[in-house]
Design a protein around this motif. Structure first.
Motif, PDB file in Angstrom:
ATOM      1  N   ILE A 176       0.879  -1.165   0.000  1.00  0.00           N
ATOM      2  CA  ILE A 176       0.000   0.000   0.000  1.00  0.00           C
ATOM      3  C   ILE A 176       0.916   1.215   0.000  1.00  0.00           C
ATOM      4  CG2 ILE A 176      -1.766   1.278   1.273  1.00  0.00           C
ATOM      5  CD1 ILE A 176      -2.487  -1.415   2.646  1.00  0.00           C
ATOM      6  N   GLY A 177       0.752   2.106  -0.967  1.00  0.00           N
ATOM      7  CA  GLY A 177       1.671   3.233  -1.086  1.00  0.00           C
ATOM      8  C   GLY A 177       0.964   4.567  -1.093  1.00  0.00           C
ATOM      9  N   THR A 178       1.458   5.522  -0.308  1.00  0.00           N
ATOM     10  CA  THR A 178       0.899   6.866  -0.334  1.00  0.00           C
ATOM     11  C   THR A 178       1.691   7.716  -1.329  1.00  0.00           C
ATOM     12  OG1 THR A 178       2.287   7.829   1.414  1.00  0.00           O
ATOM     13  CG2 THR A 178       0.331   6.628   2.102  1.00  0.00           C
ATOM     14  N   GLN A 183       0.697  10.252  -9.454  1.00  0.00           N
ATOM     15  CA  GLN A 183       1.633   9.119  -9.469  1.00  0.00           C
ATOM     16  C   GLN A 183       0.942   7.768  -9.316  1.00  0.00           C
ATOM     17  OE1 GLN A 183       3.893  10.663  -6.108  1.00  0.00           O
ATOM     18  NE2 GLN A 183       5.639  11.130  -7.436  1.00  0.00           N
ATOM     19  N   HIS A 184      -0.378   7.792  -9.150  1.00  0.00           N
ATOM     20  CA  HIS A 184      -1.085   6.550  -8.854  1.00  0.00           C
ATOM     21  C   HIS A 184      -1.039   5.536  -9.986  1.00  0.00           C
ATOM     22  CE1 HIS A 184      -3.644   8.153  -5.239  1.00  0.00           C
ATOM     23  NE2 HIS A 184      -2.343   8.335  -5.093  1.00  0.00           N
ATOM     24  N   ASP A 185      -1.186   5.986 -11.215  1.00  0.00           N
ATOM     25  CA  ASP A 185      -1.151   5.041 -12.337  1.00  0.00           C
ATOM     26  C   ASP A 185       0.200   4.340 -12.416  1.00  0.00           C
ATOM     27  OD1 ASP A 185      -3.742   5.589 -13.042  1.00  0.00           O
ATOM     28  OD2 ASP A 185      -3.228   6.976 -14.670  1.00  0.00           O
ATOM     29  N   PRO A 194      -2.279   2.388  -4.467  1.00  0.00           N
ATOM     30  CA  PRO A 194      -1.994   3.763  -4.034  1.00  0.00           C
ATOM     31  C   PRO A 194      -3.119   4.421  -3.244  1.00  0.00           C
ATOM     32  CG  PRO A 194      -2.608   3.739  -6.343  1.00  0.00           C
ATOM     33  CD  PRO A 194      -2.608   2.306  -5.898  1.00  0.00           C
ATOM     34  N   ILE A 195      -2.717   5.322  -2.357  1.00  0.00           N
ATOM     35  CA  ILE A 195      -3.623   6.167  -1.588  1.00  0.00           C
ATOM     36  C   ILE A 195      -3.110   7.595  -1.695  1.00  0.00           C
ATOM     37  CG2 ILE A 195      -4.484   6.725   0.720  1.00  0.00           C
ATOM     38  CD1 ILE A 195      -4.144   3.839   1.495  1.00  0.00           C
TER      39      ILE A 195
END
Length: 346
Positions: A176-178, A183-185, A194-195
């Motif tokens: 899980i990445g913030t 940058q989510h794609d 992504p969060i």
């Protein structure tokens, strides 16, 4: 071939607490390597968060101004000093320098050189020297996360973050990445979930994805983020802190600030459920056990570069800029508008 005594190098000097455009270019004769040293003709040098702190006078243990920044570099050995194997000449190497990397020619201790496998792009390798060693050691040496477990990576779109995401996914670890929405794609393409790091209910979003908590949280933000990350740990989980980016522009006493962090981590580690908190120090053990430190660095970077060579991970190059444009490179790195690492090319 021009001798070291007559050749001229170009370097970037940080004169004091200045804005990025306050860096200046200096030219001077190349220094010949002394006993146990090697002269490296630099092909690529990185722009790290460390330089952002140093130009503010906020990096622990940084030299007195003025000095040449540059935390790591990749290049080819051009000459060696007495006591160094002549066969090193012509070898592409990587080295973590802490300072002195923003130059065309760097004199370094030969014992610190790490050979780079043939066929790799030096710029891509550069992005994985400090970032790759940091990510590998935090994941496999500090947190010791196992396949099938879930981790939380703050700043997953940054240089260390994107490397950590890839190493974890390669090891069968859920991530899980913030990060910022733009940058989510890219993070989804790497296999992360992504969060938005600006989400006011970030902790709630993590708990939705990992109701039982995460096995490890990797946090470079500091401040309240450390407490939030610790609260999101599963039983037996580990918080690995590796920076205080949210405090970059603070003016408080550095030693007092770090003492407070270490005291808090010590208290947290006494709480039930076996959760722990540790602050990752890239240079830990260098002074007390230098031989072991160097072996560990070489082994870990070689492992990361082998994954790069085998296309198991990809280098995240945010931008490539000429050495003379170091000021622009620093401004770009600090802008938060690029994913990956900004690299200077002499």
């Amino acid at each position: 071939m021009t001798s070291a005594s007559t050749a001229v190098l170009t370097e970037i000097v940080l004169p004091g607490v200045v804005e990025p455009d306050g860096l200046f270019v200096n030219h001077r004769p190349v220094t010949a390597p002394g006993r146990g040293q090697a002269l490296v003709e630099v092909e690529a040098a990185g722009v790290s968060f460390a330089e952002q702190s140093m130009r503010r006078g906020r990096y622990p243990g940084q030299p007195r101004f003025p000095f040449v920044p540059g935390y790591d570099l990749v290049g080819v050995v051009g000459r060696v000093g007495e006591g160094v194997a002549p066969g090193l000449v012509g070898q592409r190497v990587a080295v973590a320098t802490k300072t002195g990397g923003w130059t065309t020619h760097a004199v370094v201790d030969a014992a610190d050189l790490i050979p780079v496998q043939d066929g790799l792009d030096p710029v891509e390798v550069e992005t994985l020297v400090v970032n790759g060693i940091t990510a590998w050691q935090m994941l496999h040496r500090k947190a010791r996360v196992a396949a099938g477990q879930t981790i939380l990576v703050h700043g997953a779109g940054g240089g260390v973050g994107m490397t950590l995401v890839q190493l974890a996914r390669h090891a069968g670890i859920r991530v899980i990445g913030t990060a910022s929405p733009r940058q989510h794609d890219a993070l989804r393409a790497l296999g992360a979930e992504p969060i938005d790091y600006h989400d006011p209910d970030l902790a709630g979003r993590v708990r939705e994805l990992a109701p039982g908590g995460v096995a490890a949280a990797f946090d470079h933000l500091g401040g309240p983020s450390f407490e939030r990350s610790f609260d999101l740990l599963a039983s037996g989980g580990t918080l690995v802190a590796y920076g205080t980016a949210s405090r970059r522009d603070d003016t408080n006493n550095l030693l007092v600030g770090f003492a407070a962090i270490f005291a808090r981590f010590g208290l947290w580690s006494l709480l039930p459920n076996g959760r722990g908190a540790t602050f990752y120090n890239f240079w830990g053990g260098r002074l007390t056990r230098p031989a072991a430190f160097r072996r560990r660095m070489a082994a870990d970077l070689t492992a990361v570069l082998t994954l790069l060579r085998d296309d198991a991970i990809a280098a995240q190059v945010g931008a490539r800029l000429p050495l003379a444009e170091a000021g622009r490179a620093v401004a770009l790195a600090e802008s938060g508008t690029v994913s990956g690492k900004v690299v200077l090319i002499p």
